[in-house]
Design a protein around this motif. Structure first.
Motif, PDB file in Angstrom:
ATOM      1  N   TYR A 204       0.765  27.347  49.939  1.00 42.78           N
ATOM      2  CA  TYR A 204      -0.002  28.582  49.781  1.00 42.78           C
ATOM      3  C   TYR A 204       0.747  29.691  49.049  1.00 42.78           C
ATOM      4  CZ  TYR A 204      -3.005  26.406  53.270  1.00 42.78           C
ATOM      5  OH  TYR A 204      -3.826  25.539  53.931  1.00 42.78           O
ATOM      6  N   TRP A 205       1.999  29.497  48.632  1.00 42.56           N
ATOM      7  CA  TRP A 205       2.750  30.572  47.997  1.00 42.56           C
ATOM      8  C   TRP A 205       2.080  31.026  46.697  1.00 42.56           C
ATOM      9  CZ3 TRP A 205       6.414  34.079  48.763  1.00 42.56           C
ATOM     10  CH2 TRP A 205       7.071  34.634  47.664  1.00 42.56           C
TER      11      TRP A 205
ATOM     12  N   SER B 253      -1.030  30.469  45.588  1.00 41.94           N
ATOM     13  CA  SER B 253      -2.383  31.003  45.797  1.00 41.94           C
ATOM     14  C   SER B 253      -2.345  32.391  46.429  1.00 41.94           C
ATOM     15  CB  SER B 253      -3.206  30.047  46.663  1.00 41.94           C
ATOM     16  OG  SER B 253      -2.570  29.848  47.922  1.00 41.94           O
ATOM     17  N   ALA B 254      -1.375  32.641  47.318  1.00 42.70           N
ATOM     18  CA  ALA B 254      -1.257  33.967  47.930  1.00 42.70           C
ATOM     19  C   ALA B 254      -0.876  35.017  46.893  1.00 42.70           C
ATOM     20  CB  ALA B 254      -0.230  33.932  49.051  1.00 42.70           C
TER      21      ALA B 254
ATOM     22  N   VAL C 191       3.645  39.867  49.137  1.00 38.24           N
ATOM     23  CA  VAL C 191       3.476  38.668  49.965  1.00 38.24           C
ATOM     24  C   VAL C 191       4.646  38.528  50.951  1.00 38.24           C
ATOM     25  CG1 VAL C 191       3.362  36.152  49.930  1.00 38.24           C
ATOM     26  CG2 VAL C 191       2.068  37.478  48.256  1.00 38.24           C
TER      27      VAL C 191
END
Length: 286
Positions: A42-43, A45-46, A84
């Motif tokens: 998810y890195w 996409s976040a 993030v």
């Protein structure tokens, strides 16, 4: 104050115990593995989601133009990863606390009880599921308080008071419950939480300030994005050690208070035999 200081030094000494060091590896492995797994999937996409959100803000466009005017246009590209990371750190803190409370605190409490309070009777006031429900409920309340108090963080004096106070309250509620779960009855646990709430809250706030220390690792600015894998692992390890120390501090203080209460007051269970009113004398630590 004397009991708090005595428990503090005992907790610091216990942190050097080989069993405590080995126990700290289990939450570290779980938290690190799960963090790396989430980052792997998810890195990107976040970061894309944060970047898309920022591009939709008119204020961010003005900010980007200002960066270009001062020759710092490159900072715009590292802003989404920094956001993030900033959002992930509180989650890491809470997750580390829950792991220590569930995986380490019961074992650390048994270690303290076996070495310092071998005659302390176990009355099983709460089970593992009760501790989990209590921890999740207190964590949800603390996260809600943190979210509501965000406007206060922009007031310079309050940012140094409000978050540690909320973390301290969370430490006090979660750690004290888990420490007393096996040895105290429900009535004894409630009495200690009520009568000793201020010393316990003080211990929680102090450990809350200690828990803010690993966050200083992220003070490297834009380099935090480059060093994020190493910094995440180091911060999880430091959070684990801080919360392990907090568990030991609460264990020494709360179990000593429980033993004094049973020795000096009438028992909460009238049917208890008179021989159970006085605990055996303490043995010196091995």
């Amino acid at each position: 104050m004397r009991e708090m200081l005595d428990a503090f030094w005992r907790a610091a000494a216990y942190c050097l115990h080989p069993r405590v060091i080995l126990l700290s590896l289990m939450p570290l492995a779980v938290a690190s593995g799960l963090t790396w797994l989430l980052a792997y999937f998810y890195w990107v996409s976040a970061i894309d989601a944060v970047d898309a959100t920022l591009r939709g803000w008119s204020l961010m466009q003005t900010f980007t133009q200002w960066l270009e005017a001062v020759g710092a246009a490159g900072f715009r590209s590292v802003l989404p990863p920094l956001i993030v990371v900033a959002l992930a750190v509180p989650v890491i803190v809470v997750f580390s606390l829950l792991l220590v409370a569930l995986l380490m605190t019961p074992a650390l409490t048994r270690l303290v009880a076996a070495r310092r309070f071998p005659g302390l009777q176990r009355r099983e006031g709460a089970g593992w599921w009760g501790s989990l429900a209590w921890s999740l409920g207190c964590t949800a309340a603390a996260l809600l308080a943190l979210f509501v108090s965000i406007p206060l963080w922009f007031v310079p004096p309050l940012v140094l008071v409000v978050p540690p106070l909320i973390w301290g309250w969370l430490n006090y509620r979660v750690m004290t419950f888990d420490v007393l779960a096996e040895h105290a009855s429900r009535e004894e646990r409630r009495r200690i939480l009520h009568e000793l709430r201020w010393p316990l809250l003080a211990i929680g706030v102090l450990t809350g300030y200690l828990g803010a220390a690993p966050s200083l690792l992220w003070a490297v600015g834009v380099f935090a994005v480059v060093l994020a894998p190493v910094l995440i692992l180091a911060s999880i390890w430091l959070y684990t050690l801080v919360f392990a120390f907090a568990s030991l501090w609460f264990a020494h203080f709360a179990l000593a208070a429980l033993q004094r209460m049973r020795q000096t007051e009438m028992p909460l269970h009238p049917a208890a035999a008179p021989a159970q009113l006085v605990e055996p004398p303490l043995l010196p630590p091995a």
